[in-house]
Design an enzyme around this catalytic site. Structure first.
Site, PDB file in Angstrom:
ATOM      1  N   HIS A   1      48.044 -11.561  21.830  1.00 22.74           N
ATOM      2  CA  HIS A   1      46.965 -12.445  22.300  1.00 22.74           C
ATOM      3  C   HIS A   1      47.395 -13.917  22.261  1.00 22.74           C
ATOM      4  O   HIS A   1      47.421 -14.509  21.188  1.00 22.74           O
ATOM      5  CB  HIS A   1      45.719 -12.250  21.431  1.00 22.74           C
ATOM      6  CG  HIS A   1      45.037 -10.943  21.677  1.00 22.74           C
ATOM      7  ND1 HIS A   1      44.038 -10.799  22.598  1.00 22.74           N
ATOM      8  CD2 HIS A   1      45.268  -9.719  21.154  1.00 22.74           C
ATOM      9  CE1 HIS A   1      43.646  -9.528  22.631  1.00 22.74           C
ATOM     10  NE2 HIS A   1      44.379  -8.849  21.757  1.00 22.74           N
TER      11      HIS A   1
ATOM     12  N   LYS B   1      29.275 -25.268  24.651  1.00 23.98           N
ATOM     13  CA  LYS B   1      28.524 -26.340  23.957  1.00 23.98           C
ATOM     14  C   LYS B   1      29.281 -27.678  23.914  1.00 23.98           C
ATOM     15  O   LYS B   1      28.719 -28.719  24.203  1.00 23.98           O
ATOM     16  CB  LYS B   1      28.228 -25.877  22.529  1.00 23.98           C
ATOM     17  CG  LYS B   1      27.303 -26.796  21.773  1.00 23.98           C
ATOM     18  CD  LYS B   1      25.882 -26.410  22.031  1.00 23.98           C
ATOM     19  CE  LYS B   1      24.900 -27.278  21.308  1.00 23.98           C
ATOM     20  NZ  LYS B   1      23.528 -26.825  21.565  1.00 23.98           N
TER      21      LYS B   1
ATOM     22  N   CYS C   1      47.006  -7.798  26.586  1.00 21.10           N
ATOM     23  CA  CYS C   1      46.676  -6.597  25.817  1.00 21.10           C
ATOM     24  C   CYS C   1      46.151  -5.492  26.749  1.00 21.10           C
ATOM     25  O   CYS C   1      46.887  -5.009  27.598  1.00 21.10           O
ATOM     26  CB  CYS C   1      45.691  -6.961  24.707  1.00 21.10           C
ATOM     27  SG  CYS C   1      45.639  -5.718  23.418  1.00 21.10           S
ATOM     28  N   TYR C   2      44.882  -5.113  26.656  1.00 18.41           N
ATOM     29  CA  TYR C   2      44.356  -4.082  27.562  1.00 18.41           C
ATOM     30  C   TYR C   2      44.598  -4.472  29.016  1.00 18.41           C
ATOM     31  O   TYR C   2      44.905  -3.625  29.859  1.00 18.41           O
ATOM     32  CB  TYR C   2      42.852  -3.891  27.312  1.00 18.41           C
ATOM     33  CG  TYR C   2      42.208  -2.890  28.255  1.00 18.41           C
ATOM     34  CD1 TYR C   2      42.163  -1.543  27.947  1.00 18.41           C
ATOM     35  CD2 TYR C   2      41.668  -3.308  29.477  1.00 18.41           C
ATOM     36  CE1 TYR C   2      41.582  -0.624  28.813  1.00 18.41           C
ATOM     37  CE2 TYR C   2      41.096  -2.411  30.355  1.00 18.41           C
ATOM     38  CZ  TYR C   2      41.049  -1.069  30.023  1.00 18.41           C
ATOM     39  OH  TYR C   2      40.486  -0.172  30.888  1.00 18.41           O
TER      40      TYR C   2
ATOM     41  N   GLU D   1      45.686 -16.368  23.268  1.00 22.27           N
ATOM     42  CA  GLU D   1      44.526 -17.254  23.172  1.00 22.27           C
ATOM     43  C   GLU D   1      44.119 -17.553  21.730  1.00 22.27           C
ATOM     44  O   GLU D   1      43.363 -18.486  21.488  1.00 22.27           O
ATOM     45  CB  GLU D   1      43.338 -16.660  23.945  1.00 22.27           C
ATOM     46  CG  GLU D   1      42.723 -15.378  23.369  1.00 22.27           C
ATOM     47  CD  GLU D   1      43.434 -14.092  23.811  1.00 22.27           C
ATOM     48  OE1 GLU D   1      44.638 -14.162  24.141  1.00 22.27           O
ATOM     49  OE2 GLU D   1      42.793 -13.028  23.792  1.00 22.27           O
TER      50      GLU D   1
ATOM     51  N   SER E   1      13.298 -30.007  24.916  1.00 19.17           N
ATOM     52  CA  SER E   1      13.056 -29.642  23.526  1.00 19.17           C
ATOM     53  C   SER E   1      13.454 -30.763  22.578  1.00 19.17           C
ATOM     54  O   SER E   1      13.096 -30.752  21.411  1.00 19.17           O
ATOM     55  CB  SER E   1      13.880 -28.408  23.178  1.00 19.17           C
ATOM     56  OG  SER E   1      15.251 -28.761  23.125  1.00 19.17           O
ATOM     57  N   GLY E   2      14.241 -31.712  23.091  1.00 18.39           N
ATOM     58  CA  GLY E   2      14.757 -32.746  22.200  1.00 18.39           C
ATOM     59  C   GLY E   2      16.190 -32.464  21.820  1.00 18.39           C
ATOM     60  O   GLY E   2      16.876 -33.299  21.243  1.00 18.39           O
ATOM     61  N   GLY E   3      16.677 -31.268  22.132  1.00 17.99           N
ATOM     62  CA  GLY E   3      18.059 -30.911  21.834  1.00 17.99           C
ATOM     63  C   GLY E   3      18.999 -31.361  22.934  1.00 17.99           C
ATOM     64  O   GLY E   3      18.559 -31.846  23.986  1.00 17.99           O
ATOM     65  N   VAL E   4      20.287 -31.167  22.686  1.00 12.20           N
ATOM     66  CA  VAL E   4      21.277 -31.692  23.627  1.00 12.20           C
ATOM     67  C   VAL E   4      21.273 -30.915  24.955  1.00 12.20           C
ATOM     68  O   VAL E   4      21.396 -31.511  26.019  1.00 12.20           O
ATOM     69  CB  VAL E   4      22.687 -31.765  22.978  1.00 12.20           C
ATOM     70  CG1 VAL E   4      23.167 -30.422  22.505  1.00 12.20           C
ATOM     71  CG2 VAL E   4      23.705 -32.366  23.924  1.00 12.20           C
ATOM     72  N   ASP E   5      21.072 -29.599  24.911  1.00 11.44           N
ATOM     73  CA  ASP E   5      21.182 -28.812  26.146  1.00 11.44           C
ATOM     74  C   ASP E   5      20.114 -29.197  27.175  1.00 11.44           C
ATOM     75  O   ASP E   5      20.428 -29.442  28.341  1.00 11.44           O
ATOM     76  CB  ASP E   5      21.064 -27.306  25.854  1.00 11.44           C
ATOM     77  CG  ASP E   5      22.094 -26.846  24.836  1.00 11.44           C
ATOM     78  OD1 ASP E   5      23.075 -27.589  24.625  1.00 11.44           O
ATOM     79  OD2 ASP E   5      21.910 -25.773  24.254  1.00 11.44           O
ATOM     80  N   SER E   6      18.864 -29.254  26.722  1.00  9.10           N
ATOM     81  CA  SER E   6      17.819 -29.567  27.705  1.00  9.10           C
ATOM     82  C   SER E   6      17.896 -31.035  28.125  1.00  9.10           C
ATOM     83  O   SER E   6      17.586 -31.372  29.271  1.00  9.10           O
ATOM     84  CB  SER E   6      16.429 -29.202  27.176  1.00  9.10           C
ATOM     85  OG  SER E   6      16.100 -29.943  26.040  1.00  9.10           O
ATOM     86  N   SER E   7      18.355 -31.916  27.227  1.00  8.67           N
ATOM     87  CA  SER E   7      18.471 -33.330  27.611  1.00  8.67           C
ATOM     88  C   SER E   7      19.547 -33.512  28.679  1.00  8.67           C
ATOM     89  O   SER E   7      19.358 -34.254  29.650  1.00  8.67           O
ATOM     90  CB  SER E   7      18.828 -34.193  26.403  1.00  8.67           C
ATOM     91  OG  SER E   7      17.873 -34.032  25.393  1.00  8.67           O
TER      92      SER E   7
ATOM     93  N   GLY F   1      40.671  -5.815  25.673  1.00  4.61           N
ATOM     94  CA  GLY F   1      39.428  -5.059  25.543  1.00  4.61           C
ATOM     95  C   GLY F   1      39.634  -3.938  24.552  1.00  4.61           C
ATOM     96  O   GLY F   1      40.772  -3.558  24.275  1.00  4.61           O
TER      97      GLY F   1
END
Ligand code: XMP
Length: 509
Positions: free
Chosen positions: A165, A365, A78-79, A167, A219-225, A51
């Site tokens: 870090h 995503k 780190c923090y 990551e 909406s036709g996008g991947v998330d809502s599908s 942080g």
């Protein structure tokens, strides 16, 4: 599962990614999470993120120090390490030299956390404070030229700290260190897959929703599908999806979606054709923010009217993803809501007294894409490039008219066609065309033309926060340009946008 406590590092989502890549589930929670909540989550390990604050700043974020007494392994980064050290009686002070960037990590011990690490490797540092004295029971595990205590542990209590870090990609052994923490220290099992996620999510939805009805805006996008598929699997026909055709979609888009989702997957969908409503509300409008507001308002009206026809619905589902959830509750109360205003149904749950159902809210995503594949969604939908809610309206600069929509649709279809054929579609974050409000002179056959200009935009990006213009091969650009000018009436010039974000944005409006 692993609990990640978020002290505000810009890398905290990366930590989560790294953990999940190892097929171990994790959750990111703010530092204010109570001890009882932590116990209830039953984490197998806790990671304290980095942080930007200094531990001695009175306002710096703090977690309940009781978490060090739970007998659960802890990894402070780190923090997070400095917080642990300061809480357990060690000392942190401003470093003589701020350390930022690459450093050579030398390991002293090569067991548990550092198992199979080389004696020297590259790590990535970003800190102003350093640890000068370790709490009782801690030993140094590694150091760098400027940081004598770059890694330390109380192995008996299974508390570990890293000043660097692990990551980020720049730490060459970072992935190994994180997998050591998960498997050597916490004894996690790599059992979290999209299949197991889907099974759990389906159970969860059934419990939450019971016998009630759910509405979802597609909406036709991947998330809502993917959201639709998941909920459909849980409650079948008690889910009703609403798809609003606003007349601002790409060529054949509504049709394709209709076929895919309705015929193949038997989902209950209501298609609302509202082209006229949108276009007449947009008539004569050229200001981009006005366009967005109008489209948002009309969408709400149309959606609400349709939703009201579904009697007894109690839930509104949304395809919200994890980055939105995390960003909207920054550790410092910073920008309190980065959730984009274009989440069109934002105000609806309150207005219609619906409860929100967000089954993807802990996923990133690419995990949603994997989940989509697991649920049987075809590649075309899973790999669809993002498409903005206001659609072609913000890609027609200036006024929107049916003839201009038609020109842009044809141009856009050729562009995508060629991008797909050349194998670039998935490699690009977005690729689209923009119709400009000016004309230029050209020559076709023997006569002079005075026609429209289109701009092509293709960008690479990870998250749309930053983007670079794509270095498409000249041959491909030439082919696209030729086809557009030859095939689309009303266009006599094609230009390619070579600006990056920032300072430009991805969309032109
Ligand atoms: P910009 O243009 O801000 O776009 O760089 C970043 C990402 O957001 C999308 N975008 C929108 N999506 N409604 C949406 O649903 C909008 O009003 C909107 N504006 C931009 C854009 O396509 C890109 O992926």
């Amino acid at each position: 599962m692993i609990l990640i406590i978020d002290f505000g590092s810009q890398f905290n989502q990366l930590i989560a990614r790294r953990v999940r890549e190892n097929k171990v589930y994790c959750r990111i929670e703010p530092p204010g999470i109570e001890l009882e909540q932590i116990k209830a989550l039953k984490p197998e390990g806790i990671i304290l993120s980095g942080g930007p604050a200094s531990i001695y700043n009175p306002d710096s974020p703090k977690a309940d120090p009781g978490l060090f007494e739970l007998g659960i392994p802890v990894l402070g980064i780190c923090y997070g390490m400095q917080f642990m050290v300061a809480q357990l009686g060690g000392k942190v002070a401003q470093a003589r030299k701020r350390e930022y960037g690459f450093a050579e990590l030398r390991t002293r011990s090569r067991t548990t956390l550092f198992k199979s690490l080389p004696a020297k490797s590259q790590c990535w540092m970003s800190h102003g404070d350093s640890i000068v004295e370790l709490p009782d029971g801690f030993k140094v595990l590694g150091f760098t030229e400027n940081t004598p205590i770059a890694a330390a542990a109380d192995t008996r209590k299974r508390l570990f700290g890293l000043q660097f870090h692990p990551e980020v990609e720049h730490t060459t052994c970072g992935k190994k260190i994180i997998s050591n923490f998960l498997f050597q220290v916490c004894k996690c099992k790599p059992s979290w897959t999209m299949k197991s996620f889907a099974a759990e999510a389906v159970d969860g939805i059934r419990q939450e929703v019971g016998n009630k009805k759910v509405i979802l805006g597609l909406s036709g996008g991947v998330d809502s599908s993917v959201t639709a598929l998941l909920i459909h699997r849980a409650i079948g026909r008690k889910l009703t999806c609403i798809f609003v055709d606003n007349g601002l979609l790409r060529k054949d888009e509504a049709l394709q979606l209709k076929q895919r989702l309705k015929q193949h997957l038997q989902i209950n969908i209501r298609f609302v054709s509202a082209r006229r409503k949108f276009l007449s509300a947009l008539k004569g409008v050229s200001d981009p923010e006005k366009k967005r507001k109008i489209i948002g308002r009309v969408f709400m009206e149309v959606f609400e009217a349709e939703a009201k026809k579904i009697k007894g619905a109690e839930f509104l589902a949304q395809g919200t993803l994890y980055p939105d959830v995390i960003e909207s509750r920054s550790a410092f109360g910073g920008p309190s809501s980065v959730i984009k205003s274009h989440h069109n149904v934002g105000g609806l749950p309150k207005r219609m007294k619906l409860k929100l159902l967000e089954p993807l809210k802990f996923l990133f995503k690419d995990e949603v894409r994997k989940l989509g594949r697991t649920l049987g969604l075809d590649d075309d939908l899973v790999w669809r490039q993002p498409f903005p809610g206001p659609g072609l309206a913000i890609r027609i600069i200036g006024r929107i008219t049916p003839p201009r929509l038609s020109i842009l649709r044809q141009v856009d279809a050729i562009l995508l066609d060629e991008i797909r054929a050349a194998g670039y579609y998935r490699r690009l974050w977005q690729s689209f065309a923009v119709l400009l409000p000016i004309k230029s002179v050209g020559i076709m056959g023997d006569s002079r033309t005075y026609e429209n200009i289109v701009a092509l935009r293709a960008v690479t990006s990870k998250d749309a926060m930053t983007a670079d213009w794509a270095r498409l091969p000249h041959k491909l650009l030439a082919r696209i340009s030729n086809r557009i000018i030859n095939e689309v009436r009303g266009v006599n010039r094609v230009v390619y946008d070579i600006s990056s974000k920032p300072p430009s944005t991805i969309e032109w409006e």
